[in-house]
Design an enzyme around this catalytic site. Structure first.
Site: not given
Length: 263
Positions: A41, A109, A143
């Site tokens: 990330e 995300k 994540c």
């Protein structure tokens, strides 16, 4: 298909030095036969760079994407990188998938973690695309997203055979549990491969769990990195080897047959 994870050293905070480390890693993984390399990330800026991340953010066709695209072409291998992308005056914490023939896919995300991320990024609103590369279908998460069972289940139901996850998992007891237990469970309960690429070490703000891994549909670790240092790990993605496991654990088939909640 052979895939790789490049676990990066968080202590390297210079963007130029980080790009050099990325290039070295990708050239090495490609030389060892990997067809896809997954980076962590916010791989180029580092996760702990704070407001500098948003200041540095590029468009999806900007300088960073062009540099990664060229690296993919030169190594004749695909890349998945976490990076900050700017669009419509907003900055997103994104994953970018690039193939050597110029295919690309972007995912923003959805589940931003804590006040730190929420102060820097806008929340993604679209599910991950499914990208086919060399006969296999891939989905993207970033994540915290992978810790939500429904995100991986959605990708599996839409045909993803592997889920590629740039991450910046912090070092903690909970982080160790996620790396050692949650990720293999996500693979098992959805009968997919999961490649989870983390940082190691620490920057000025955070320490990271390391323990990047590639897990199989039966929940086994195919490869796992250390908790303390940068490292390259590799695994062969062979969906046909897990047909017996899918037959024994038909979670997706049952979900498709009975998509609603039982009465």
């Amino acid at each position: 298909m052979k895939i790789a994870i490049a676990q990066l050293n968080a202590a390297v905070t210079s963007i130029e030095e980080r790009k050099s480390a990325i290039e070295t890693a990708v050239r090495e993984t490609s030389a060892q036969g990997s067809r896809i390399t997954v980076l962590p990330e916010l791989a180029i800026t580092g996760y702990g760079a704070g407001s500098a991340i948003a200041d540095y953010a590029n468009e999806a066709d900007g300088a960073d994407a062009k540099w990664l695209k060229q690296l993919s072409a030169e190594t004749d291998s695909a890349l998945v990188a976490g990076l900050a992308l700017k669009r419509d005056d907003q900055v997103f914490n994104s994953a970018l998938f690039l193939t050597p023939k110029g295919q690309s896919a972007t995912y923003d995300k959805i589940h931003l973690y804590g006040d730190y991320e929420k102060s820097l990024f806008s929340r993604g609103t679209e599910p991950s695309p499914i990208l086919e590369f060399e006969g296999l279908k891939f989905g993207l998460l970033v994540c915290f997203d992978v810790e939500f069972p429904e995100r991986v289940r959605d990708l599996a139901l839409r045909g993803a055979e592997a889920v590629l996850v740039p991450t910046a998992l912090p070092k903690s007891d909970g982080g160790a549990f996620i790396a050692q237990n949650v990720i293999p469970v996500r693979a098992f309960e959805n009968q997919v491969f999961v490649a989870y690429a983390n940082h190691a070490g620490k920057d000025a703000r955070f320490a990271y769990q390391g323990q990047s891994c590639i897990t199989a549909p039966d929940g086994a670790f195919l490869a796992q990195a250390s908790a303390v240092t940068s490292e390259l790990i590799f695994a062969d993605i062979m969906p046909g080897n897990f047909e017996a496991c899918r037959a024994q654990n038909p979670y997706l088939e049952e979900t498709r047959m009975f998509p609603g909640r039982p009465d």
